[in-house]
Motif scaffolding. Structure first.
Motif, short mmCIF file in Angstrom:
data_model
loop_
_atom_site.label_atom_id
_atom_site.label_comp_id
_atom_site.label_asym_id
_atom_site.label_seq_id
_atom_site.Cartn_x
_atom_site.Cartn_y
_atom_site.Cartn_z
N LEU A 230 0.83 -1.20 0.00
CA LEU A 230 0.00 0.00 0.00
C LEU A 230 0.86 1.25 0.00
O LEU A 230 1.98 1.25 0.51
N SER A 231 0.33 2.33 -0.56
CA SER A 231 1.02 3.62 -0.48
C SER A 231 1.00 4.08 0.97
O SER A 231 0.16 3.63 1.77
N PRO A 232 1.91 4.97 1.38
CA PRO A 232 1.90 5.45 2.76
C PRO A 232 0.54 6.02 3.19
O PRO A 232 0.09 5.78 4.31
N LEU A 233 -0.11 6.78 2.30
CA LEU A 233 -1.40 7.35 2.66
C LEU A 233 -2.46 6.26 2.84
O LEU A 233 -3.25 6.30 3.79
N ASP A 234 -2.48 5.28 1.93
CA ASP A 234 -3.46 4.20 2.06
C ASP A 234 -3.20 3.36 3.32
O ASP A 234 -4.13 2.92 3.99
N PRO B 48 -13.89 5.14 8.60
CA PRO B 48 -12.90 5.76 7.71
C PRO B 48 -12.67 7.22 8.12
O PRO B 48 -13.54 7.84 8.76
N PRO B 49 -11.50 7.78 7.81
CA PRO B 49 -11.28 9.19 8.15
C PRO B 49 -12.19 10.10 7.31
O PRO B 49 -12.53 9.78 6.17
N THR B 50 -12.58 11.20 7.92
CA THR B 50 -13.34 12.20 7.16
C THR B 50 -12.42 12.85 6.14
O THR B 50 -11.20 12.62 6.13
N HIS B 51 -13.00 13.71 5.28
CA HIS B 51 -12.18 14.39 4.28
C HIS B 51 -11.11 15.23 4.95
O HIS B 51 -9.94 15.23 4.52
N ALA B 52 -11.49 15.96 6.03
CA ALA B 52 -10.52 16.81 6.71
C ALA B 52 -9.41 15.97 7.37
O ALA B 52 -8.23 16.35 7.33
N GLU B 53 -9.81 14.84 7.95
CA GLU B 53 -8.82 13.97 8.59
C GLU B 53 -7.88 13.35 7.57
O GLU B 53 -6.67 13.21 7.82
N GLU C 248 -7.02 14.73 4.74
CA GLU C 248 -6.11 15.80 4.32
C GLU C 248 -5.01 16.00 5.36
O GLU C 248 -3.84 16.22 5.01
N MET C 249 -5.38 15.93 6.65
CA MET C 249 -4.39 16.08 7.71
C MET C 249 -3.35 14.96 7.63
O MET C 249 -2.14 15.21 7.76
N LEU C 250 -3.81 13.71 7.43
CA LEU C 250 -2.89 12.59 7.29
C LEU C 250 -1.95 12.80 6.11
O LEU C 250 -0.74 12.52 6.19
N HIS C 251 -2.51 13.31 5.00
CA HIS C 251 -1.71 13.55 3.79
C HIS C 251 -0.61 14.57 4.08
O HIS C 251 0.57 14.37 3.70
#
Length: 415
Positions: free
Chosen positions: A376-380, A393-398, A400-403
Motif C-alpha cells: 500500500l502507499s503510505p497514505l493508504d 474511515p477518516p473524514t475528508h478533513a482527517e 487531508e491532515m494525514l496527507h
C-alpha cells in the motif's frame, strides 16, 4: 475424607498476586478439617503453579500440611502437571510415618497404601500426573516400601511396564521378539499405574488426569500436544471413590458422584464464574459413599462486564463488580484512550480490557490481507490503520491532515 485439588500456590491473576487469598484458603481448610473431624485430606495435584515455586509458596504448603496433621487428619497429596515430580516427591517415604503421603513421578505411582482408621482399613492408590514421554522403558518391579504394607498379589505379573513398550512376556523375563513396542499414552500409563488390585472393602484412587467427557476451563495447561490427553472413565473401575485433579471446574464424571473433580479452590480465569468448593466424602466400611460439598468462602470472584466506557464507569448496575476481578469488554464505536486507567478508578482489580466495537454499516473491513498491506502507499496504509483503530474511515478533513503529516515526514526523512 476431604477432597481438594489444584491449589496452584504461587499463582497470580493477571498482575495481582493471589498469595493472601491462598493463605486464607489454607487457614479455612485447616479449620474445616478440625470442625468436621476429617480423617484424611487428599490433594489431587497441582500443589504449586510452576515447577520451581517461590519460597513463600513452599512455606505455605508446609503450613498447610502441618496444620492438617495438627487438626487430626492424614494427608495424601500428589504432583500435578504444573509441579516438578522430583521436587514434590523429595521427601517421599520420610513423611509417611507422620501421616503425610506425597507422591510424584513414576517411581511409586499406583502403590496401594492401606490406612487404618477407627471404622476399618482404607486402601489408597495415589497416581500423580504421569507424562507418557517420561515413562520408563522397562518394567518397574513390585517392591515393598519401608513401613508401607502392600497387599499380596502373588498371581499377578510384577507390574505392567508403564510405557507398554515391554511385552507381557518380557514382564515374565521371557523373550518375545514378535511383540513390537508401543508408544505410551496418558491412557496406557495411567492404566498401568492402577494395575494393582486392592484388597480392603473400600478404596480410593487419587489421580491427576483429564477424564473423557469432562469440561475444561481457560486456566488449565494442556496435558498433551499432538496426542490425546484424555483417559477413559472405565480406567477407574473398582474404586469406592475417585478423587480427581487437573480441571478447575467442579464436576462429576459420567454423572457419578463417586468420580469427580472438586475443582480449584479459587478462580484462575474469567471462565470460572462457578462456585468453588471442597468435597467431604464419607466412605462406610463396605465402600458405600456419601458426599457433601462445602463452599469455599474466601477468594475474589471474577466477572466480565460489557458496555461502553461511560456505562461501565457510571451505571449502578455494575456496583457488584467493584471488588471483583474484572474483564471489561468495551463496545464504544471508536478507540477508547486510557481505558484501563479510567476503569481502575471504579474497579480496583480490572485486569483485562477487550475492545469490541459494534458491527454496523460504518464498520470498515480490512482492505487487504497482511501480505498485501506492504504494497500500500503510505497514505493508504495510514488510512487503513486509522480505520482499524477508530472503526470508521477518516473524514475528508482527517484524510487531508494525514496527507500533510505524511508529506512532512517524508520530506524530513529525505536527505
Amino acid at each position: 475424607m476431604l477432597h481438594t485439588s489444584d491449589w496452584h500456590l504461587g499463582r497470580s491473576f493477571g498482575q495481582v498476586s493471589l498469595a493472601a487469598d491462598q493463605a486464607a484458603f489454607v487457614d479455612w481448610l485447616v479449620d474445616v478439617v478440625g470442625q468436621e473431624s476429617i480423617d484424611l485430606v487428599v490433594v489431587a495435584g497441582d500443589l504449586y503453579d510452576r515447577a520451581i515455586p517461590p519460597t513463600e509458596s513452599v512455606n505455605l504448603l508446609r503450613h498447610a500440611l502441618t496444620g492438617i496433621v495438627g487438626a487430626g487428619a492424614k494427608v495424601v497429596a500428589i504432583a500435578g502437571n504444573h509441579d516438578s515430580p522430583d521436587r514434590v516427591a523429595a521427601a517421599d517415604g520420610l513423611t509417611d510415618a507422620a501421616g503425610v503421603i506425597i507422591r510424584g513421578g513414576f517411581a511409586r505411582a499406583g502403590e496401594t497404601v492401606t490406612l487404618e482408621f477407627s471404622d476399618g482399613p482404607l486402601d489408597v492408590v495415589a497416581v500423580p500426573y504421569l507424562d507418557p514421554v517420561m515413562a520408563p522403558n522397562q518394567p518397574v518391579h513390585r517392591r515393598r516400601a519401608p513401613d508401607l504394607p502392600l497387599l499380596p498379589d502373588h498371581d499377578a505379573p510384577a507390574q505392567l511396564a508403564f510405557d507398554l513398550g515391554v511385552s507381557a512376556a518380557a514382564t515374565r523375563d521371557e523373550p518375545d521378539p514378535d511383540d513390537a513396542p508401543r508408544r505410551p499414552t496418558h491412557q496406557t500409563v495411567l492404566k498401568a499405574a492402577l494395575h494393582r488390585r486392592v484388597g480392603a472393602p473400600r478404596s480410593v484412587a487419587v489421580a491427576h488426569a483429564f477424564v473423557a467427557g469432562a469440561i475444561e476451563s481457560d486456566s488449565e495447561r494442556a496435558l498433551a500436544v499432538g496426542t490425546s490427553p484424555r483417559v477413559a472413565t472405565t480406567t477407574f473401575d473398582g474404586f469406592s471413590y475417585v478423587a480427581l485433579g487437573h480441571l478447575h471446574r467442579p464436576q462429576l464424571v459420567g454423572a457419578d458422584p463417586t468420580r469427580r473433580y472438586c475443582g480449584s479452590p479459587l478462580p484462575y480465569s474469567f471462565s470460572e464464574t462457578h462456585a468453588k468448593h471442597v468435597v467431604i466424602v464419607d466412605v462406610d466400611p463396605t465402600g458405600r459413599c456419601t458426599t457433601t460439598e462445602i463452599p469455599v468462602p474466601v477468594g475474589r470472584p471474577v466477572v466480565t462486564l460489557t458496555g461502553t466506557i461511560d456505562d461501565l464507569l457510571m451505571s449502578p448496575r455494575h456496583a457488584h463488580a467493584e471488588h471483583h476481578f474484572v474483564r471489561a469488554v468495551l463496545t464504544d464505536p471508536s478507540h477508547v484512550l486510557d481505558a484501563k486507567a479510567r476503569l481502575l478508578h471504579r474497579y480496583r482489580f480490572v485486569t483485562e480490557i477487550v475492545l469490541q466495537p459494534p458491527a454496523g454499516p460504518d464498520t470498515v473491513a480490512d482492505p487487504a490481507p497482511a501480505a498485501a498491506r506492504s504494497r500500500l502507499s503510505p497514505l493508504d496504509a495510514a488510512t487503513s490503520f486509522w480505520s482499524d483503530v477508530t472503526n470508521r474511515p477518516p473524514t475528508h478533513a482527517e484524510r487531508e491532515m494525514l496527507h500533510e503529516l505524511l508529506d512532512a515526514a517524508l520530506a524530513e526523512a529525505t536527505p
